[in-house]
Each structure stands twice: as C-alpha cells, then as structure tokens.
Write a protein that holds these residues in place. Structure first.
Motif, PDB file in Angstrom:
ATOM      1  N   ASN A 188       5.720   3.799   6.530  1.00 39.94           N
ATOM      2  CA  ASN A 188       5.276   2.797   5.573  1.00 39.94           C
ATOM      3  C   ASN A 188       4.372   1.825   6.327  1.00 39.94           C
ATOM      4  OD1 ASN A 188       5.350   0.369   3.804  1.00 39.94           O
ATOM      5  ND2 ASN A 188       6.869   1.594   2.701  1.00 39.94           N
ATOM      6  N   LEU A 189       3.302   1.375   5.674  1.00 34.91           N
ATOM      7  CA  LEU A 189       2.379   0.445   6.331  1.00 34.91           C
ATOM      8  C   LEU A 189       3.057  -0.868   6.714  1.00 34.91           C
ATOM      9  CD1 LEU A 189      -1.055   0.690   4.502  1.00 34.91           C
ATOM     10  CD2 LEU A 189      -0.351   1.655   6.681  1.00 34.91           C
ATOM     11  N   ALA A 190       4.177  -1.168   6.049  1.00 37.18           N
ATOM     12  CA  ALA A 190       4.913  -2.392   6.401  1.00 37.18           C
ATOM     13  C   ALA A 190       5.277  -2.389   7.882  1.00 37.18           C
ATOM     14  CB  ALA A 190       6.165  -2.515   5.534  1.00 37.18           C
ATOM     15  N   PHE A 191       5.449  -1.195   8.422  1.00 39.38           N
ATOM     16  CA  PHE A 191       5.933  -1.068   9.799  1.00 39.38           C
ATOM     17  C   PHE A 191       4.793  -0.867  10.786  1.00 39.38           C
ATOM     18  CE2 PHE A 191       9.446   0.966   7.116  1.00 39.38           C
ATOM     19  CZ  PHE A 191       9.949  -0.280   6.783  1.00 39.38           C
ATOM     20  N   THR A 192       3.627  -1.397  10.427  1.00 40.70           N
ATOM     21  CA  THR A 192       2.480  -1.455  11.332  1.00 40.70           C
ATOM     22  C   THR A 192       2.062  -2.924  11.398  1.00 40.70           C
ATOM     23  OG1 THR A 192       0.760  -1.299   9.627  1.00 40.70           O
ATOM     24  CG2 THR A 192       1.742   0.781  10.380  1.00 40.70           C
ATOM     25  N   ASN A 286       1.262  -2.122  -6.578  1.00 41.15           N
ATOM     26  CA  ASN A 286       1.294  -1.620  -5.212  1.00 41.15           C
ATOM     27  C   ASN A 286       0.277  -0.504  -5.083  1.00 41.15           C
ATOM     28  OD1 ASN A 286       1.981  -0.289  -2.771  1.00 41.15           O
ATOM     29  ND2 ASN A 286       3.989  -1.287  -2.841  1.00 41.15           N
ATOM     30  N   ASN A 287      -0.889  -0.852  -4.544  1.00 43.15           N
ATOM     31  CA  ASN A 287      -1.944   0.162  -4.436  1.00 43.15           C
ATOM     32  C   ASN A 287      -1.552   1.267  -3.481  1.00 43.15           C
ATOM     33  OD1 ASN A 287      -2.330  -1.644  -2.116  1.00 43.15           O
ATOM     34  ND2 ASN A 287      -4.142  -0.397  -1.712  1.00 43.15           N
ATOM     35  N   ARG A 288      -0.703   0.914  -2.474  1.00 44.44           N
ATOM     36  CA  ARG A 288      -0.391   1.906  -1.442  1.00 44.44           C
ATOM     37  C   ARG A 288       0.323   3.122  -1.984  1.00 44.44           C
ATOM     38  NH1 ARG A 288       3.283  -1.081   2.247  1.00 44.44           N
ATOM     39  NH2 ARG A 288       3.237  -2.678   0.635  1.00 44.44           N
ATOM     40  N   SER A 289       1.224   2.904  -2.931  1.00 47.24           N
ATOM     41  CA  SER A 289       2.061   4.019  -3.376  1.00 47.24           C
ATOM     42  C   SER A 289       1.720   4.484  -4.790  1.00 47.24           C
ATOM     43  CB  SER A 289       3.530   3.628  -3.279  1.00 47.24           C
ATOM     44  OG  SER A 289       3.761   2.428  -3.975  1.00 47.24           O
TER      45      SER A 289
ATOM     46  N   ARG B  35      -6.410   7.116   3.142  1.00 49.34           N
ATOM     47  CA  ARG B  35      -4.943   7.188   3.181  1.00 49.34           C
ATOM     48  C   ARG B  35      -4.484   7.292   4.625  1.00 49.34           C
ATOM     49  NH1 ARG B  35      -2.329   8.410  -1.672  1.00 49.34           N
ATOM     50  NH2 ARG B  35      -3.854   8.780  -3.311  1.00 49.34           N
ATOM     51  N   ASP B  36      -3.431   6.573   4.946  1.00 51.71           N
ATOM     52  CA  ASP B  36      -2.867   6.621   6.284  1.00 51.71           C
ATOM     53  C   ASP B  36      -2.305   8.026   6.524  1.00 51.71           C
ATOM     54  OD1 ASP B  36      -1.157   6.410   8.548  1.00 51.71           O
ATOM     55  OD2 ASP B  36      -1.093   4.242   8.260  1.00 51.71           O
ATOM     56  N   PRO B  37      -2.855   8.766   7.509  1.00 52.83           N
ATOM     57  CA  PRO B  37      -2.370  10.138   7.706  1.00 52.83           C
ATOM     58  C   PRO B  37      -0.890  10.171   8.107  1.00 52.83           C
ATOM     59  CG  PRO B  37      -4.348   9.695   9.008  1.00 52.83           C
ATOM     60  CD  PRO B  37      -3.875   8.382   8.478  1.00 52.83           C
ATOM     61  N   ARG B  38      -0.369   9.062   8.628  1.00 51.07           N
ATOM     62  CA  ARG B  38       1.028   9.043   9.076  1.00 51.07           C
ATOM     63  C   ARG B  38       2.007   8.988   7.908  1.00 51.07           C
ATOM     64  NH1 ARG B  38       0.364   3.990  13.087  1.00 51.07           N
ATOM     65  NH2 ARG B  38      -0.677   3.266  11.196  1.00 51.07           N
ATOM     66  N   ASN B  39       1.607   8.387   6.803  1.00 51.62           N
ATOM     67  CA  ASN B  39       2.573   8.178   5.717  1.00 51.62           C
ATOM     68  C   ASN B  39       1.984   8.387   4.327  1.00 51.62           C
ATOM     69  OD1 ASN B  39       1.117   5.725   5.202  1.00 51.62           O
ATOM     70  ND2 ASN B  39       2.192   4.848   6.954  1.00 51.62           N
ATOM     71  N   GLY B  40       0.702   8.737   4.262  1.00 47.98           N
ATOM     72  CA  GLY B  40       0.111   9.036   2.953  1.00 47.98           C
ATOM     73  C   GLY B  40      -0.163   7.819   2.092  1.00 47.98           C
ATOM     74  N   GLN B  41       0.042   6.619   2.647  1.00 49.35           N
ATOM     75  CA  GLN B  41      -0.167   5.432   1.818  1.00 49.35           C
ATOM     76  C   GLN B  41      -1.648   5.057   1.738  1.00 49.35           C
ATOM     77  OE1 GLN B  41       2.758   2.459   3.190  1.00 49.35           O
ATOM     78  NE2 GLN B  41       3.966   3.189   1.468  1.00 49.35           N
ATOM     79  N   LYS B  42      -2.025   4.550   0.588  1.00 46.40           N
ATOM     80  CA  LYS B  42      -3.419   4.220   0.331  1.00 46.40           C
ATOM     81  C   LYS B  42      -3.820   3.006   1.147  1.00 46.40           C
ATOM     82  CE  LYS B  42      -4.316   5.427  -3.857  1.00 46.40           C
ATOM     83  NZ  LYS B  42      -4.359   5.375  -5.331  1.00 46.40           N
ATOM     84  N   LEU B  43      -5.024   3.075   1.730  1.00 46.50           N
ATOM     85  CA  LEU B  43      -5.431   2.033   2.672  1.00 46.50           C
ATOM     86  C   LEU B  43      -6.432   1.042   2.082  1.00 46.50           C
ATOM     87  CD1 LEU B  43      -5.767   4.268   5.834  1.00 46.50           C
ATOM     88  CD2 LEU B  43      -4.069   2.479   5.465  1.00 46.50           C
TER      89      LEU B  43
END
Lengths: 560, 560
Positions: A188-192, A286-289, B35-43
């Motif tokens: 999850n991007l939260a963990f970056t 939540n655009n990410r998911s 998309r983050d290749p590590r988790n598929g989340q939209k960037l």
C-alpha cells in the motif's frame, strides 16, 4: 368516534391524538402487553394490529391521554410529554432533523477557515478523567468529523486502548492495528514516503470502517504533515455548483479493489452515498484503489466528468485543514466523511504512526450513555443543593438574623430583580455553599479561622458550572475587601458579623491588591454578587424557594 | 486523430479503443508511471489528466493496442484480453452485472420450495480440509444468504473459530460472542423462551453486522425450531406486487433503538436499502427495536401501510424455510438479507446457542483468495499431467508397442472421435495415470503384482475431477474382466500383455461379480473407456498431443 368527558382540555400546544395517524399511534403504545417491561422491546407484530383500527373513547388525564381502541378494546396511555415530543412534524422538520447524526443534517460542515486554527482537541488525562471533556471529544467526532487527543502515551498498541475508550476495534486483514511507516515491500502506498492526496481508507470494504485512529509515535522526518478535508462539505459544494454531477456520483456504483498476496477485497459503492431523502450520508474517495468501471459509454463519460469536478473540489486549498502530528497525538476521525492526506516525507526520517479502525455507532452510543449518566448525576447534584437549602442551610445562622438558605435565596432574588444574567443569579444563589461540608466551615470562620469559603465553594461547583458562575463566587469575599478599600461609604453598610469576618479575611485591600483585583475579568461580577450578598440579610425580605431557581441552575449545568 | 499502420486489424469481437470514453481509458492505463508495480495502486490524480485528452497514435500489436496520448505524449498499452473483458457495456449489461455480489443481482433469491429441503451444508472437517468444500460453503452464504456447518465441535467459544476461518469477529456491546439462552433479567427477547418472528439483528447499529453465526451447543428443549426467510425475496415480491409500498420503504429512514443499563444505540435506516440503480442491497427488519418515527402525518400513513404490507409478505409460510438446529450445527447467514426466526420453547428445557457477528466483505475476500489459490493449483496440476505425458509417460512401455503417453492420447482421441462427453474423453485420457507414482507401479503389475492402478488413478484424480471422470477410470480394469465374462468374442481382442494382466487382476468375472458390476451407475462408462483403452495400442494410429486436451481438462476441474 366518541369523545368521552375529559378531565381537562388539551392545551393549544399539545397535539390532539384525533389528528394523528392511528396505526403509528397504536404502534407506539407502551403498555406491558405491547412492550416487554424488562427490556422495552416490542412484543407484537405490526400485522397483528386490526386493519380497521379506530379510536374508541379518548379521555384527557392529568398527565396526557388515555385511549380505548376499536375494534379490539386495547387501552393505551400517552403522556403529554410523549405527545409533544413525538407529534407528527411538518415536512421541513422531518428533513432537517439530525436523526442518528450520521447524515449531513447531524453535522457541522466546515472549511479550514471555519475552524480558525482551533482543532477540537483534549488532553488524554482530561479525556479519561472528566466525562464532560470526553463527551466533547466524542461530540466533535460526530459533529466535525474528528478530534485530536494530546499527550496520549507513546506506547506501541496504545491506539487500541484509545479505541476501546469509546468502542470496538474493527479487525481487518491489516490486523487489529497497523503500522504506518516505510516498509521495504509495501502492499500500500501508505507504507512508502510518497505524498498521499486526500482520500478515505478502505473503500474496497463493505461495510467500510466508519472510524479511523492514527496515533503518532514518532515524526521527526522532514515532511509528512497531515491534512483533513471535510468530504461532506466538498460534496455539498458539488451539489450547489453542479447538481447534475452530484446526482451522477450518488447513483454510480464505483468498484474499489485491493489485492495482495493474502487478500482480495472488492466493493462497489458510489463516491457520494445519500439517504432516501437525498441527504449526504457517506463519502468514499480513493483514487489509488478505484478499479475499472464497467458501464455504458455515455455513463462513463458522465461519471468521469463528475468525478473530475468532485476531485478538483476536494483539492481546493481552502478546504484542507493542515497540521502536523507530534508524538503523543492521536487523531480520531470519521472515515466515511473526512478525507485525510499527508505530504511526502524523507524515507530515511523517523515517522511512525499506529492506526486502527473502529465504528462510529459505538462511539455515538458511548456519548449517549455519558450524557445519560451525566444527566442523572446533574439531577442528583441539584437534589443535593435542594437538600442543602431545605436542611442544613435552613438551620445555619452565621451571626445574621437570617438562615444561610434565606440569605442565599434573597441574594439570588435581588440579582434576578436587577435583571442579572442567569449565571450571576446562580452565583448569587450559591455564593456561600463553601460554608458547608468543607474541612473548615462557617463555624470555623465565626471562631476566627478563615475557611476561604469563596474558594472552596467555587472549586466544589466547578465540576458543574462554568467560570461565569464560579469566578464571581470565588471573588465575592475579595470584593468585600476591595469595596472597603475603594468606596469609603461601603464599610458603613456592613453588618456586625461581616465586619468581624472582614478582619479574619484580611481587612481592606492594599493598593497593589486593588490593582490585582481590578485586573480580574470577573471583577465587576464579583462586586455585583457582593452587593446582592450584602442585600440578603433582611429577615423580612421576600424570596422564592430553591425550586424556583432549579430550572435556571439545570440549564447552566456543564452537561456532557 | 491519426491511426498509424497497424500490425494487425482488430478482430470483430474486439472493441476499438477509438469508440471508448477517453478519460476512462486513460484512467485505466497500467504502466509503471500510472500504477505502483509493487502494489497496483494508482499513482496519479484524475485531476492531473489533461482536460483536452485525445488519442494520438493507435497501434495494433500482437497482443492488443498501444496508444500515444495527446496532448501529453503519455503511452499506454491495453491487452486484447483487457479490452474484451472491460469494454463499456450496454445499459442492460451494467444493471445485470453481479458486481461485488452485495446486491440482488449477485444473489439467488429463494422461497422455501426452491431449496426443496436441501440446505447448503457441509461437514466441518470437510470444510476445513477441502478448499472446494469451503469455497462452496462461502459461495452459498454470498449467493443464498446462508450455509450450515455440521459436526462443529460443541465447545464454548468455538463459534469464534468458525468466524475466523473466513473473516473477523465484529465485537459489540454483547461481547465477541453472545449466549442465546434463557436469562433471568433479559435485556433482549432473544434471551427468553418467547417466539421470535422473522427479523434481522442489530438494526440499531450502523454499520450493522453483515453476518451472523449461531452455533448450537444444546437443543433438547421442546420447541425452539429455526426459520429463515430470504428478505431480498420478500422485498422483490413487494416491489412486484406493490411498487409504491416498495418505494416508500426504500426512502423512509426508520429509527431503531436499543438501550440497556450500559448501552444506548440508535440508527436510522430504511427497511429496504437500494443502490443508486434501485437494486436491493440491504434489508433491515425488526419490529422489536423499531422506535418512534417522526414524520409528517401523510408520510406516516404511507409508511405504515407499506410496512404492514411488507411484514405480511415476510410472514407468508411459503417464504420460510424451517429446520431445527442440532448440537454441533453452526449456521452462518447474511444479516442484511436473511430474516431469522425461532418458535417458542420451554424455558425449563436446555437450549443454548452461541452467536457471533462478522462481516461479509472478508468472507467474500476469503472466497476470492481460495479461488485464486485453487486456480493456481489447478494450473500446476495440469502442468504436472503435461510433464507426465511428455516425460515419464513417453518413456514407459508396459508390454505394448506404444508408450503409455501414446496409449492414453490414442484412447482419448478415439473417445473424442466417438463423440464422447468431455468427462469421458478425460477419463480415457487419464485412465492409466494410476500406473505412475503409486506404491506399486505398472512395472509391479507386469511382474505379477496387481497395482490396482484403476483405483489409485481414480483416487489421485478425485481432488480435481468429479465422479463422472474418476468412476469410469476406477472401473476400466473391472470392465475388462466384465467383458471377458459377458462377451465371448472380447477375450480374443486382447493383446498379449492384456491377457497376462487379466490373470493378475483376477480373470473373468463370476456371475455375482457381473451382477455387482452392472449395478454400478458408471458401468456403461467404464465399458466405454475400456474399449477406447483397447483401441489405443496401435503404434501407427494418429493422436493429438496433451496440449490439445488441456482446455477440456481445465474446464472439468473442480474449482473453488
């Protein structure tokens, strides 16, 4: 329908049962046949009520109305209080009622400027120790969507204890709690250390957790500031500025998806969820998911236009409240209303939050219980004052020709006659309660030892009244010493007993003491109470009894 | 827009990107910048896409389409598979899609007769041990709204372990689990011996727990039978029979309330909650905890009319599935869909259930993960079979002029030429896999020890295929002995090796053995496989390779 001779006529304000929907009225019968007296639960099915339900006899009673129902002869009683509180309202009333406070009518919508730099916050120790502070924090979460607890112990797992003060932790695939910090292989991007724009969490869950807690354990990294946006405000702005876009977002189910090695979660919900009356109830953003929408092309066009418009509103700088979490801060917020964000931070810096999810229904329930308890305690407190006036106070004479109770009632009556505020009437009424029950009493004072009754009284009342009541009380002895110093004729007005206690209490003020007194914001109120105090020593003067003042006191109580 | 020379033309079925909503298409770009290749989340934020977005160059590739976007020059690739799966659909498609399976389109609505006395049930040990059984149980909860686990250990607290096999316990004021039995001072009618009509639990909570578990520890009381009603079916009937009443119930917020010494909970939600497209999503129904509605009189009249109509539907006997929970049974059901009921029981009798709440999103997620794992394991299983045909099987000769691989491929080819069902083609293809990897192999058989390869093969395949594949395999050796007994000319067709193994395997059947064989429902299929087996020993005969049969096998796999 026959109306039998009534004991009294209904008052103008009291709605007549004859005008009420009968099935509704009967469904609200509170008799022991209709509701289990042990738990208040309804014992009958709505289908069991006769279809041709009608009012038989209706009798006005001292307390309300008694109804005999046709055709089944059931008897119901409705109190005047119940009828007044529950009378079928107008349409406008119904739409504006806050109800369960989950929808927009139960909230205070805000932009950053509305909060004017003041976060709804409380110290952890106060929150735990003072039910009024705790209620205020919980009320902020319901009303504003968030609150900040300060000085929460910086212990791992502490966030769970915070959640358990008002509800139940919602465990998820992330665990009972989750660590928000940089991870080597983040799911999850939260963990970056990346910037994260305003969003709600876990939209891919249904039911989505309605509350989130974030407890800061470390935040010395460069960057990593927090932001909150009121998603209800953003949605209300969209409705005002582009009603069609608002409508599109309320009716388009949006697929959200989260997937990692151990988990697949999907939910399809609108970005803005409204209730059956069109009032905003939940925001998911939540655009990410957000996953791929599968809709007809024209609906996709309409959705993307509306989505971009709404997204632009959520990003308006004036909507975002910016602040920085420090170690010990615990943010509690409504995850189906507030969008939260953070700025990017150096991945090498120390930033560590622990988070947990919970639900807002239990929080609202905890607040309701606090209020119920506080209301009961308030009634008990007023009962105690009433007993003081009728018992001990009615027997105590401190060198004056009136009892303490008479004295205080007279002071309050003089304040009320002078058009004083309710707070000052209360201060006048209670100014001498410090003479009772302390380590030193009025008898000690009369024997030559200052019982500092103005302070003990003010302190004892501070749990129930604000400073507008307690501070004039605290000052009413100082005010006597002050007046003796600044009004040459004042000393002459004092009774013999008062002249005696003046010496015990320190005599007239010195010039520096006068200056200090005058700097107190409650100085004038203290003098006012003092004068009513001095006027309350006439055995012939009229005064109402304590019951007369009780509603005024009840309205001033610091309730939860 | 310019379309550059394409590598291939799009096929008729493949939708052209030129016809798709551009913002939607671009939002679904899966490149590493988007998309983050590590988790598929939209960037990226949707607001970051240029307003004047247009297609630049569009190139057809072997696998799909490559797009250069104007004006920003971003490049996206979309596979043919993705384009086909996600093409913008028609309106009807969109409304009918099951989506996240929370709404009515993802369910199978039922009346008692539809279930025809068959409860969706499984043994606890099978549920724990077989992912296909577990998936079937979870799928029933999603699709039918419930499933029954049998022979769950009768231990206190076991219900929590059941919940943890698919999700997370939702703790409430009743605790992590609650006991349903007669209590001396019940705060809820559930804790008395009273009849309880069909209802959902906890409507005064929001979010309401979406799943309930009830684990029966004792039920020897007279009465206390269980009933389930599909609330979605009841709501759909209301919509069909009285659309206006349905509409009233979807738009009227109903206050529900629960209050005891330690708790106050309130929620205002409609009895029937629909999504933005009008599809039923949740049903709340509980006469016991419905509180006083405060609405205009005309709305109260309309609500009560609709409420009575709906209540009458929920009480129709044909809707209610009746059964009795026995010790060890654990019912898992959808608490925002199914209404549950129980008959009255003798308060002196022993009836003890333990209940817990959980949420259906995690259950759906567990099912999705099981399916993903099972799909991966299925692919691995087919890979293993492929290796068998290409490796060990291509080297093994058991006294015939063909390899084992050739032999089985030829048998399958003959089955396919004969127009056999896919299951029988698979059985012919795999009939001799029992010769490999067992404690006894084909070499043991040829050395005079029956390796019972028909049984070991069938058993080994049973994890992946149903009896329509495994049972003909199990019978194919018996079928040889059977044919030798009933068809005098059959023995003459056997090869020398087969004549040899016939003796090792027991020789022609006796008359009682023949009768027993013929009683087997797969007897004819066993004979059919046997004949293709006998036809698969010609070194000159043509046969496709394993890859030809793989899709057929894949479609037959017992998937989760």
């Amino acid at each position: 329908m026959t109306v039998s001779p009534s004991v009294r006529q209904p008052s103008v304000e009291e709605p007549a049962v004859e005008d009420m929907p009968l099935m509704w009225l009967r469904d609200n019968c509170a008799c022991a046949l209709c509701r289990d007296p042990r738990n208040g639960q309804k014992l009958f099915q709505i289908t069991e009520l006769p279809a041709g339900l009608a009012l038989g006899a209706v009798r006005r009673t001292a307390d309300g109305v008694e109804v005999d129902w046709a055709p089944d002869g059931h008897r119901s009683e409705y109190s005047r209080q119940w009828l007044t509180a529950n009378r079928p309202g107008t349409g406008a009333d119904a739409a504006d009622r806050p109800g369960d406070r989950r929808g927009e009518t139960g909230k205070t919508l805000w932009t950053a400027a509305d909060l004017d730099g003041r976060l709804p916050e409380a110290d952890w120790a106060d929150y735990l120790g003072d039910p009024v502070v705790k209620a205020s924090v919980l009320d902020s979460v319901l009303g504003l969507g968030f609150a900040l607890l300060r000085d929460v112990p910086c212990r791992t797992g502490q966030v769970l204890e915070v959640a358990e003060t008002f509800g139940y932790v919602r465990e998820t695939n992330y665990g009972r709690l989750f660590d928000v910090r940089v991870e080597p292989d983040p799911n999850n991007l939260a963990f970056t250390g990346a910037r994260i724009t305003p969003h709600t969490d876990n939209p891919y869950r249904d039911p989505v957790p309605t509350l989130q807690l974030l407890h800061c354990l470390a935040n010395s990294a460069s960057g990593g500031d927090s932001g909150l946006v009121d998603g209800f405000k953003a949605a209300a702005l969209l409705r005002a500025e582009d009603p069609e876009a608002f409508a599109v977002l309320t009716r388009t189910p949006v697929p959200f998806r989260f997937s990692d090695a151990r988990t697949v979660l999907e939910a399809e919900r609108p970005l803005i969820d409204v209730d059956g009356r069109g009032r905003i109830r939940e925001v998911r953003f939540n655009n990410r998911s957000m996953s791929t929408l599968r809709l007809p092309a024209d609906e996709l066009e309409a959705f993307y236009r509306a989505y971009r418009t709404f997204a632009a509103i959520t990003l308006r700088p004036e909507l975002q409240l910016d602040f920085r979490l420090s170690p010990g801060d615990c943010l509690v917020f409504d995850n189906v209303r507030l969008l939260h964000a953070r700025t990017a931070f150096e991945e090498t810096g120390a930033r560590h939050l622990q988070g947990a999810y919970a639900d807002i229904d239990a929080l609202a329930g905890t607040l309701a219980v606090l209020r119920r308890q506080r209301d009961a305690a308030g009634a008990e407190f007023l009962d105690g004052l009433s007993e003081l006036f009728e018992g001990e106070g009615a027997g105590a004479y401190l060198g004056e020709p009136v009892t303490m109770a008479q004295h205080m009632l007279q002071a309050a009556a003089r304040a009320q006659e002078a058009g004083a505020s309710d707070a000052l009437v209360a201060a006048a009424l209670l100014h001498d309660v410090g003479h009772f029950h302390g380590p030193l009493t009025g008898e000690d004072l009369m024997a030559g030892t200052d019982n500092r009754h103005s302070h003990t009284g003010a302190d004892r009342l501070a749990d129930w009244f604000g400073p507008e009541v307690t501070e004039p009380i605290r000052l009413h002895v100082a005010a006597k010493r002050y007046l003796c110093a600044v009004e040459p004729e004042y000393f002459g007005l004092l009774t013999e007993a008062s002249v005696y206690t003046l010496q015990v209490q320190g005599g007239p003020m010195s010039a520096p003491e006068v200056a200090e007194y005058e700097a107190n914001p409650y100085a004038a109120d203290g003098v006012a109470v003092r004068r009513w105090d001095d006027q309350g020593k006439d055995p012939e003067a009229p005064a109402p009894d304590f019951a007369h003042f009780r509603p005024l006191l009840a309205a001033l109580l610091r309730t939860a």
